[in-house]
Design a protein around this motif. Structure first.
Motif, short mmCIF file in Angstrom:
data_model
loop_
_atom_site.label_atom_id
_atom_site.label_comp_id
_atom_site.label_asym_id
_atom_site.label_seq_id
_atom_site.Cartn_x
_atom_site.Cartn_y
_atom_site.Cartn_z
N MET A 24 0.83 -1.21 0.00
CA MET A 24 0.00 0.00 0.00
C MET A 24 0.87 1.26 0.00
O MET A 24 1.84 1.35 0.74
N TYR A 25 0.48 2.20 -0.83
CA TYR A 25 1.22 3.46 -0.93
C TYR A 25 0.23 4.62 -0.81
O TYR A 25 -0.82 4.61 -1.45
N ALA A 26 0.56 5.59 0.02
CA ALA A 26 -0.28 6.79 0.09
C ALA A 26 0.59 8.02 -0.12
O ALA A 26 1.67 8.14 0.48
N CYS A 27 0.14 8.90 -0.99
CA CYS A 27 0.90 10.12 -1.25
C CYS A 27 0.85 11.00 -0.01
O CYS A 27 -0.21 11.30 0.52
N GLY A 28 2.03 11.38 0.45
CA GLY A 28 2.10 12.12 1.71
C GLY A 28 2.11 13.63 1.51
O GLY A 28 1.44 14.16 0.63
N GLU A 207 7.95 11.38 -9.06
CA GLU A 207 8.58 10.84 -7.84
C GLU A 207 7.80 9.65 -7.30
O GLU A 207 8.39 8.66 -6.87
N CYS A 208 6.46 9.72 -7.35
CA CYS A 208 5.67 8.62 -6.78
C CYS A 208 5.78 7.36 -7.64
O CYS A 208 5.87 6.25 -7.11
N SER A 209 5.81 7.53 -8.97
CA SER A 209 5.99 6.36 -9.84
C SER A 209 7.35 5.70 -9.58
O SER A 209 7.45 4.48 -9.44
N PRO A 232 -4.42 16.14 -11.52
CA PRO A 232 -3.69 15.30 -12.46
C PRO A 232 -2.76 14.26 -11.79
O PRO A 232 -2.31 13.35 -12.46
N HIS A 233 -2.50 14.39 -10.48
CA HIS A 233 -1.37 13.62 -9.92
C HIS A 233 -1.49 12.11 -10.13
O HIS A 233 -0.59 11.47 -10.68
N HIS A 234 -2.60 11.53 -9.71
CA HIS A 234 -2.71 10.07 -9.81
C HIS A 234 -2.90 9.60 -11.25
O HIS A 234 -2.40 8.55 -11.65
N GLU A 235 -3.61 10.39 -12.01
CA GLU A 235 -3.74 10.07 -13.44
C GLU A 235 -2.35 9.99 -14.08
O GLU A 235 -2.06 9.09 -14.88
N ASN A 236 -1.49 10.92 -13.70
CA ASN A 236 -0.15 10.95 -14.29
C ASN A 236 0.73 9.82 -13.77
O ASN A 236 1.55 9.28 -14.50
N GLU A 237 0.54 9.46 -12.50
CA GLU A 237 1.28 8.30 -11.98
C GLU A 237 0.94 7.05 -12.79
O GLU A 237 1.81 6.25 -13.13
N ILE A 238 -0.35 6.87 -13.06
CA ILE A 238 -0.79 5.70 -13.84
C ILE A 238 -0.14 5.73 -15.23
O ILE A 238 0.42 4.73 -15.69
ZN LIG Z 1 1.92 10.73 -5.25
#
Ligand SMILES: [Zn+2]
Length: 464
Positions: A24-28, A207-209, A232-238
């Motif tokens: 599990m990962y949560a953006c901090g 960074e998250c990816s 856009p953050h999670h869309e872009n991570e995907i």
């Molecule tokens: Zn993130």
């Protein structure tokens, strides 16, 4: 156990990638300022999700990150004259300290963008080599959104939708306005690292990816964050991760609601940011948690002046019942499996803490009735409530500890009437209206408070 999945817009049965394990990962937090109640809510929710998964028998690896380099941090560094890396490091230390006071546990893995520059550069290089990203002459690197067919899958938008209102900013060299930066060329005097594209720093999304890839590999079970991160953050991570791996990045995408203050969005510019540290000076961490968890985590929370005092008063009343039961019957020994089952039923339904807390009113009513009737099984109920609900971070203190702590915090709060008198007195003093200032001081003291003047202002304290 069912979890609401933003990706499929439905509640789905939780099935992990690997039996018995959860990644599990949560953006901090982006450490551009001190932590506020929104940060606290997000940290609390993912701490609880982790603990509940552990209760269900999963071995959970929970990673959280600190974004410790970005535009806002650089702006703060310019404003304060403190180098950006030092500013971020100090703010991380301060945040950790305040979160510990809030009593949420550390994740299994703490990740930081600046510890992962090499991983990030490697990730970007692979995206360029596979035709998903391009380096512009200015030294920026952009992700080409048209290269990823599923772009928009999480936020349910098309690239055409996203173009609405988007324009290419000055200095950007994008092929398509919807493209986003993976690497930003350094401006004069900014914190930077060497890269194949010249000196610069990573964009936020990459960074998250990159950190997920390093910590977990290609796929994880649960990815989380605030609802404002969906686009856009999670869309872009995907887009970044799945372009590279060709596999589904996270099975479940979970998002918590946002904080409003008196119906308005909370923001620094509106001046209505509620800093966690200030709240912890006024309320117990358990009362703050109780207030936040009365809400389903998906929903926005509207904070009004009554929210925390009401939560504190409910919690105090529960603790008073606990105290009365323990004084009469001792601590209980057997517990009550039914209470735990009822709790799990709520939590199995997408971590429904709201229902779990609502059940407490009925439970304590039952406990009080048993106490009045001299039925000592209420001691087992109390023991079970404490055991079960400690997962939500409440009932972790002894009744005496809690009640005296809450009283102490209350005693330290300055009543509105006293605060208003103190302010009028200060204004009178500034106007050199000494007689009026003295009269106001006398009224403040008659109410049991003392006012002390400093060079630039005043403080009010309860007289001891
Ligand atoms: Zn993130």
């Amino acid at each position: 156990m069912k979890i609401y999945n933003t990706l499929t817009r439905s509640k789905q049965e939780f099935v992990p990638l690997e039996e018995g394990k959860v990644k599990m990962y949560a953006c901090g937090i982006t450490v551009s300022g001190e932590p506020h109640i929104g940060h606290a809510f997000q940290a609390l929710i993912y701490d609880i999700i982790r603990k509940y998964l552990e209760k269900k028998g999963y071995a959970v690896t929970y990673a959280r990150n600190y974004t410790d380099v970005d535009d806002k941090i650089i702006a703060k560094s310019k404003q304060t004259g403190i180098p950006a890396d030092k500013y971020a490091a100090d703010m991380i230390e301060k945040t950790d300290e305040i979160m510990r006071r809030f009593a949420v546990d550390d994740p299994t893995l703490w990740l930081k963008a600046t510890d992962n520059i090499g991983n990030i550069i490697k990730f970007i290089t692979q995206l360029i080599n596979s035709g998903h990203a391009y380096a512009a002459d200015c030294g920026d690197v952009y992700f080409d959104v048209t290269s990823f067919a599923n772009y928009g899958c999480l936020s349910n938008r098309t690239v055409e939708d996203m173009l609405d209102g988007v324009r290419i900013e000055n200095g950007e060299e994008k092929r398509n306005p919807a493209d986003f930066a993976l690497w930003k060329a350094a401006k004069e005097g900014e914190i930077c690292w060497d890269s194949p594209w010249g000196k610069g720093r990573p964009g936020w999304h990459i960074e998250c990816s990159a950190m997920n890839m390093r910590a977990f590999g290609e796929q994880i079970d649960i990815h989380g964050g605030g609802r404002d991160l969906i686009f856009p953050h999670h869309e872009n991570e995907i887009a970044q991760t799945e372009s590279l791996t060709g596999k589904r990045f996270a099975t479940f995408w979970t998002h918590n609601g946002l904080i409003k203050v008196n119906g308005q969005k909370m923001s620094k510019s509106l001046g209505n940011s509620l800093l966690l540290e200030d709240l912890l000076d006024k309320y117990t961490n358990e009362a703050i948690k109780f207030a936040l968890l009365q809400n389903n985590y998906h929903n926005d929370i509207n904070i009004t002046a009554e929210l925390f005092p009401e939560a504190e008063s409910h919690l105090s009343s529960f603790y008073r019942t606990i105290k009365a039961v323990e004084e009469k019957f001792g601590a209980g020994s057997a517990g009550n499996a039914e209470i735990d089952k009822m709790f799990d039923k709520c939590m199995d339904d997408d971590f429904n803490t709201s229902q779990a807390l609502a059940n407490l009113y009925g439970l304590f009513k039952g406990v009080s009735a048993k106490l009045a009737a001299g039925d000592k099984s209420c001691a087992d109920d109390v023991l079970q409530i404490k055991r079960t609900y400690s997962l939500l971070g409440i009932f972790k203190m002894t009744a005496d500890e809690y009640l005296s702590f809450a009283e102490k915090l209350k005693g330290e709060q300055i009543p509105a009437e006293v605060a208003a008198l103190a302010e009028s007195r200060w204004q009178a003093k500034l106007a050199r209206n000494w007689a009026e200032a003295d009269g106001l001081r006398a009224r403040i003291e008659a109410l049991g408070y003392a006012v002390n003047d400093g060079k630039d202002g005043y403080t009010v304290q309860k007289k001891h």
